[in-house]
Design a protein around this motif. Structure first.
Motif, short mmCIF file in Angstrom:
data_model
loop_
_atom_site.label_atom_id
_atom_site.label_comp_id
_atom_site.label_asym_id
_atom_site.label_seq_id
_atom_site.Cartn_x
_atom_site.Cartn_y
_atom_site.Cartn_z
N ASP A 154 -13.75 5.58 2.34
CA ASP A 154 -14.99 6.21 1.46
C ASP A 154 -15.25 5.19 0.07
OD1 ASP A 154 -12.97 6.71 -0.69
OD2 ASP A 154 -12.62 8.63 0.01
N LYS A 155 -15.93 5.67 -0.73
CA LYS A 155 -16.60 4.82 -1.77
C LYS A 155 -15.47 4.53 -2.60
CE LYS A 155 -21.39 5.53 -1.39
NZ LYS A 155 -22.75 6.42 -1.88
N GLN A 156 -14.37 5.56 -2.91
CA GLN A 156 -13.23 5.46 -3.82
C GLN A 156 -12.39 4.63 -3.15
OE1 GLN A 156 -15.12 8.66 -3.39
NE2 GLN A 156 -15.98 7.79 -5.05
N GLY A 157 -12.35 3.96 -1.92
CA GLY A 157 -11.22 3.32 -1.25
C GLY A 157 -10.23 4.04 -0.63
N ARG A 158 -10.59 5.24 -0.09
CA ARG A 158 -9.64 6.06 0.49
C ARG A 158 -9.93 6.10 2.12
NH1 ARG A 158 -10.60 11.35 -3.37
NH2 ARG A 158 -12.74 10.75 -2.40
N ALA A 159 -8.61 6.17 2.92
CA ALA A 159 -8.81 6.02 4.21
C ALA A 159 -7.59 7.05 4.75
CB ALA A 159 -8.78 4.66 4.87
N LEU A 169 -1.48 9.49 6.45
CA LEU A 169 -1.48 8.97 5.25
C LEU A 169 -2.85 8.99 4.74
CD1 LEU A 169 1.16 5.79 5.81
CD2 LEU A 169 1.64 8.17 4.63
N THR A 170 -2.98 9.20 3.63
CA THR A 170 -4.40 8.83 2.71
C THR A 170 -4.20 7.51 2.10
OG1 THR A 170 -4.91 11.06 2.79
CG2 THR A 170 -6.06 9.40 1.39
N LEU A 171 -4.49 6.41 2.65
CA LEU A 171 -4.41 4.89 1.96
C LEU A 171 -5.37 4.82 0.78
CD1 LEU A 171 -3.58 3.00 5.01
CD2 LEU A 171 -1.93 4.10 4.10
N GLN A 172 -4.76 4.12 -0.21
CA GLN A 172 -5.79 3.58 -1.38
C GLN A 172 -6.02 2.37 -0.98
OE1 GLN A 172 -6.83 5.98 -3.57
NE2 GLN A 172 -5.82 7.44 -2.63
N LEU A 173 -7.31 1.74 -0.69
CA LEU A 173 -7.80 0.71 -0.28
C LEU A 173 -9.10 0.19 -1.01
CD1 LEU A 173 -7.37 0.93 3.66
CD2 LEU A 173 -5.54 -0.11 2.10
N ILE A 201 0.60 -1.14 -0.03
CA ILE A 201 -0.26 -0.06 -0.02
C ILE A 201 0.84 1.26 -0.13
CG2 ILE A 201 -1.84 1.27 1.26
CD1 ILE A 201 -2.78 -1.47 0.11
N ASP A 202 1.99 1.34 0.98
CA ASP A 202 2.71 2.53 1.03
C ASP A 202 3.92 2.18 1.76
OD1 ASP A 202 3.60 5.02 0.45
OD2 ASP A 202 1.82 6.00 1.78
N GLY A 203 5.00 2.90 1.76
CA GLY A 203 6.21 2.83 2.49
C GLY A 203 7.45 3.49 1.84
N TYR A 204 8.43 2.99 2.88
CA TYR A 204 9.78 3.38 2.13
C TYR A 204 10.86 2.47 3.16
CZ TYR A 204 14.05 5.53 0.76
OH TYR A 204 15.19 5.71 0.11
N PRO A 205 11.78 1.71 2.65
CA PRO A 205 12.28 0.69 3.52
C PRO A 205 13.21 1.35 4.53
CG PRO A 205 12.66 0.29 1.06
CD PRO A 205 12.09 1.63 1.03
N GLY A 206 12.94 1.05 5.89
CA GLY A 206 13.45 1.59 7.13
C GLY A 206 12.92 2.45 7.50
N ARG A 207 11.57 3.06 7.04
CA ARG A 207 11.07 4.37 7.53
C ARG A 207 9.48 4.09 8.13
NH1 ARG A 207 12.81 8.59 2.91
NH2 ARG A 207 15.14 8.51 3.01
N TYR A 208 8.82 3.53 7.11
CA TYR A 208 7.44 3.04 7.40
C TYR A 208 6.81 2.11 6.03
CZ TYR A 208 5.45 5.88 3.71
OH TYR A 208 4.98 6.91 2.42
N VAL A 209 6.02 1.33 6.58
CA VAL A 209 5.41 0.21 5.86
C VAL A 209 3.97 0.08 6.04
CG1 VAL A 209 5.98 -1.77 6.96
CG2 VAL A 209 5.56 -1.83 4.79
#
Length: 657
Positions: A639-644, A608-612, A576-584
């Motif tokens: 939401d209906k577009q999958g954003r959280a 973060l606004t996640l695309q789910l 979904i999102d991330g960067y090695p050693g920072r967040y995932v």
């Protein structure tokens, strides 16, 4: 499984002293070219017109011929593959594989042939060598002395690597064991800590360096290694290479001092044979995290003797150490496993002396009455190191294994953890395979510690669970520096170590302090939600939940409920999102249930606004931390577009389900 071989267009061009063959991925975006120039065999890799690997060497030297120089490209053929397979104990329950296939035949100065097979998926490249008798059926066996295989990355590439250690150093001379610190965002020109290069897997970010995980990434590893070859690693960066624009890393064989100096550094093979696959995953971080190339290229080595059960295990040793290996404490941990609905309890080293075999039989009966199965620890033994822990001399010979495993089966033990291996030489790779094969005959699952990286073993060996092969949770107990580094480690491994193979990091740690009284010694530096989420971001089919009995009365009920239903096998995994050693942030599906888990290693709150899309329009359970790092459970509308929209606190986490 179904396989189809289809014609594939092959481009051949001739220029000066060079000749090239080309193969593309099914979507046409990944291109591999293979050829020779001045007697050196090479390959290049391009993604959407961008050079990912400059001219990188192919070839090897053997006792019967030199296939590293004086080569010509004699002929080649191209096909395509399309097949499906089923998995049960990794990041996905199966995969569909579509790949372009190129087999190139080279000839050395003595007219001896060398074949190189490439498979090119949409975001993965793999190659291996085919060896065959060269004249009148001779030789029928060979020794591979070294490989010229290299990886020539563009100048300005940054690295995420763990060094290969000196042999026979560390506690009781137990290294190398793939337990060194990863360093992130480093230049290729930086020398490795010990001067022996780097272990697999190796992660690289191509220039220009991305700020938040964009750009092109490369993950290099190997798969399909068993007792027929050595385990390899990468050399240090060599600025002088076949390519004109950058240096390269080369395949390196084991060091002479491994295995206490016993055994050669070379590989002995029968002819004909194929070598292990060198794998190169290319693309976005999503492509890196979601690759199945380690499993795509291998085949099961034997049938499962039974249907092996995934699940979770409790482990007293992480906090209680050796003093917890006694009958009464293990009863407490069996009771803990039963109260949580966990499947296993791991009894660690010294059990044969501190509990005794007769009482272990009694303990196993007690566990089974509670619906729990024991797993027992063993020393791998032999000449590799000086580790004193017992049981010893039970896993290093066929006779000893047969007797021990028959006893384990009789008393109802369901798994073993075997520790302290001597390196990557061929005899040790054979020992891994022998232990797995014999354990399967007795219905035992196997975890390895103090060991090498597993290379496709989840598919090759149906009773293989995971390997440590990482600087793991015990260091959080030993050293506060490692406890502070835990967020970095666990936000890095989904992109490298755990992207290629199952990882027994050893614990969702629920004690706040690294002591049995949960008051003394140093603190854990992560939040509870970080730890719970790590049970999803870390992948292994039998997950360690390193709870202590006191946690039953200390943790919020919603945390206990979450751990009781935590799955350990997955049908799908999505980055979904991330960067090695920072967040995932990863999303995994078990059956019809999606779990989204995030970890934050940064010092600031991560918004973060996640695309789910898999959760679009749903109201989900939302596990998170407040600004004081305290756990809380609420609901969140996607939401209906999958954003959280979510927030992760420093050293904190999130879960959506």
């Amino acid at each position: 499984m179904k396989r189809f071989l289809l014609p594939l267009l092959l481009l051949a061009t001739a220029f000066c002293s060079a000749q090239e063959a080309e193969v593309k991925s099914p979507d046409g975006q990944l291109v591999v070219r293979v050829g020779t120039d001045n007697g050196l065999a090479y390959y290049t890799v391009m993604l959407n017109g961008q050079t990912v690997l400059h001219r990188s060497r192919l070839g090897f030297t053997a006792d019967y011929g030199d296939f590293s120089q004086g080569l010509t490209l004699r002929d080649w053929k191209a096909d395509a593959e399309d097949y499906d397979y089923v998995m049960t104990r990794t990041k996905a329950s199966g995969a569909g594989v579509k790949a372009g296939v190129l087999t190139a035949t080279f000839q050395n100065a003595r007219q001896q042939p060398m074949q190189v097979e490439f498979k090119v998926k949409n975001r993965d490249v793999a190659f291996r060598y085919h060896l065959s008798p060269v004249s009148e059926g001779r030789p029928k066996s060979a020794v591979i002395l070294s490989e010229a295989s290299s990886f020539c990355l563009p100048e300005g590439t940054t690295t995420f690597l763990s060094p290969q250690s000196d042999p026979m150093i560390g506690w009781e001379r137990t290294k190398p064991s793939y337990e060194e610190v990863y360093r992130a965002d480093r230049p290729m020109t930086e020398r490795s800590q010990y001067g022996h290069g780097y272990v697999f897997p190796a992660l690289f970010s191509l220039p220009p360096a991305p700020s938040q995980g964009g750009g092109v990434w490369v993950l290099i590893s190997e798969t399909g290694v068993n007792g027929n070859y050595v385990g390899a690693h990468l050399s240090d960066y060599n600025p002088s290479s076949l390519g004109e624009e950058a240096g390269s890393y080369q395949i390196a064989f084991p060091m002479p001092g491994e295995n206490n100096g016993i055994g050669t550094t070379t590989a002995g093979v029968p002819l004909p044979c194929t070598t292990p696959w060198r794998t190169i995953t290319v693309g976005t971080l999503a492509d890196i995290v979601m690759t199945t190339i380690s499993f795509d290229l291998v085949e099961p080595q034997y049938e499962a003797s039974q249907q092996y059960r995934p699940g979770r295990y409790v482990w007293s040793w992480l906090i209680g150490q050796d003093e917890s290996i006694n009958y009464d404490d293990q009863v407490r941990f069996i009771d803990l496993a039963a109260a949580m609905g966990f499947e296993y309890c791991l009894v660690d080293n010294w059990w044969d002396q501190r509990i005794g075999r007769d009482r272990i039989e009694e303990l196993s009966r007690y566990a089974q009455q509670k619906g729990v199965s024991l797993m027992l620890w063993y020393n791998s033994n032999g000449y590799e190191n000086d580790a004193p822990q017992t049981p010893r001399q039970c896993m290093n010979t066929p006779q000893a294994r047969d007797a021990e495993m028959a006893w384990l089966q009789r008393i109802g033990v369901k798994g073993i953890k075997v520790d302290f291996f001597g390196g990557d030489k061929q005899p040790t790779m054979q020992l891994y395979e022998d232990i797995l094969y014999d354990a399967n005959r007795y219905g035992l699952q196997v975890i390895f510690h103090g060991c090498t990286l597993p290379r496709g073993w989840e598919r090759m060996y149906p009773n293989f669970v995971a390997s440590e092969a990482v600087l793991a949770s015990e260091n959080v107990m030993f050293d506060e520096g490692a406890a502070k580094r835990e967020p970095f480690d666990l936000t890095l491994h989904p992109f490298c170590r755990n992207a290629t193979a199952s990882m027994d990091w050893g614990g969702i740690i629920m004690n706040r302090y690294m002591a049995t009284d949960n008051k003394s010694r140093h603190r854990r530096h992560t939040t509870d939600i970080f730890e719970l989420a790590s049970g999803i971001t870390m992948q292994t089919s039998i997950q360690c939940v390193a709870m202590q009995p006191n946690n039953l009365g200390e943790l919020p009920q919603f945390e206990l409920d979450f751990l009781r239903q935590l799955p350990t096998t997955w049908d799908e995994t999505h980055f979904i999102d991330g960067y090695p050693g920072r967040y995932v942030v990863l999303a995994r599906r078990h059956g019809t249930q999606w779990y989204v888990a995030g970890l934050n290693a940064e010092p600031n709150t991560k918004k973060l606004t996640l695309q789910l899309p898999m959760l679009a329009g749903q109201t989900v359970s939302y596990y998170t931390d407040n600004r004081n790092g305290e756990p809380q459970l609420s609901t969140l509308k996607v939401d209906k577009q999958g954003r959280a929209k979510v927030e992760m606190q420093p050293n904190g986490g999130i879960i959506l389900k």
